[in-house]
Design an enzyme around this catalytic site. Structure first.
Site, short mmCIF file in Angstrom:
data_model
loop_
_atom_site.label_atom_id
_atom_site.label_comp_id
_atom_site.label_asym_id
_atom_site.label_seq_id
_atom_site.Cartn_x
_atom_site.Cartn_y
_atom_site.Cartn_z
N SER A 193 39.72 44.50 34.78
CA SER A 193 38.71 43.70 35.43
C SER A 193 39.27 43.06 36.69
O SER A 193 40.46 43.12 36.97
CB SER A 193 38.20 42.62 34.47
OG SER A 193 37.78 43.20 33.26
N HIS A 215 35.23 35.88 48.87
CA HIS A 215 35.29 36.03 50.32
C HIS A 215 34.45 34.90 50.93
O HIS A 215 33.38 34.57 50.41
CB HIS A 215 34.72 37.38 50.77
CG HIS A 215 35.37 38.56 50.11
ND1 HIS A 215 36.62 39.01 50.46
CD2 HIS A 215 34.93 39.36 49.12
CE1 HIS A 215 36.93 40.06 49.71
NE2 HIS A 215 35.92 40.29 48.88
N CYS A 217 35.25 43.57 31.39
CA CYS A 217 35.01 44.68 30.48
C CYS A 217 35.37 44.21 29.07
O CYS A 217 36.47 43.71 28.84
CB CYS A 217 35.85 45.88 30.88
SG CYS A 217 35.43 47.41 30.01
#
Length: 268
Positions: free
Chosen positions: A118, A123, A146
């Site tokens: 994972s 950002h 996951c």
């Protein structure tokens, strides 16, 4: 929801459902002059530099019970920053919280489950409008896991980590896993709204709209602050230093900016 052993689904192998949370936050400010715009950008770059963003994502990693494999971080010139953390399954310790419970997750430092293969990324995008005097800071956070744990458990902490006027939140479950008979499972927990994972005290502060595609396991919630206080959007001074006409004009510009982001379209 606390499941008994009989209620739990016995799987064939590893639970490889991918659960992805995308959280976009917007901070909006009125900056009248070029100097104010530059000062606001400098403030944002200092508040949300790569080092601080890394600390936020490390806490998210703890909340979802992951083990950090690698961290890549970068501050950009002239502005903005990015951080990416690759994570793998980590040990569950301290206080255990049911991974599939439909409730807001913790704010700090409680491990709630395990996951594998994972990543977590952030950002930032500071920008401004050269004519209207509006400066906007956007941060995009993605938490992809996951296994059993849902990244929605980190949403409460993320909301508390940023100054947010408008939020857009997406959650999607992809792929499938199988039970021991080979029957495919395309989702392994009940969910009818992302709002179930947002605390009541946060919900009272925001107007919220859901756009969900239940049959595709796609959930979308957008939020906009209800209360408007002009002083919260002025950088370096207060509304008492403005005429009533200036206050009304700036308020109109800010409200239009927030509405356009909230509804996702330009308004006249």
């Amino acid at each position: 929801m606390n499941l008994t052993p009989k209620q739990r689904i016995e799987l064939h192998g590893f639970n490889n459902l991918t659960k992805s949370l995308s959280f976009n936050m917007y901070d909006i400010c009125y900056t009248k002059t070029k100097a104010e715009r530059e000062a606001y950008i400098d403030y944002i770059d200092e508040q949300y530099n790569a080092e601080r963003l890394t600390k936020i994502l490390k806490t998210v990693t703890d909340i979802i019970g992951a083990h950090i494999l690698n961290i890549a971080k970068q501050d950009y010139d002239p502005q903005g920053a990015s951080v990416t953390i690759l994570v793998s399954e980590g040990p569950v310790h301290e206080e255990h919280i049911e991974a599939l419970d439909e409730s807001p997750g913790p704010i700090p430092n409680i491990v709630v489950g395990a996951l594998d293969k994972s990543h977590i990324t952030v950002h930032t995008y500071p920008e401004y409008h050269p004519d209207d005097g509006i400066s906007t800071f956007r941060a995009d956070i993605d938490v992809s896991t996951c296994g059993e744990i849902s990244p929605l458990k980190a949403l409460n902490y993320l909301i508390h980590s940023f100054e947010t006027d408008v939020m857009t939140i997406d959650y999607r479950v992809r792929g499938f896993t199988r039970d021991v008979t080979g029957h495919k499972l395309f989702i392994d927990h009940e969910i009818n709204s992302i709002q179930n994972y947002i605390p009541d005290e946060i919900q009272t502060q925001y107007d919220m709209i859901d756009v969900n595609v239940y049959q595709e396991n796609i959930f979308h919630t957008k939020c906009k602050l209800r209360e408007f206080d002009l002083n919260q959007y002025l950088f370096g001074y207060t509304k008492n230093q403005l005429s009533e006409e200036e206050q009304a004009d700036i308020t109109k510009r800010l409200v239009i900016e927030m509405d356009e982001i909230f509804y996702g379209k330009n308004m006249t």
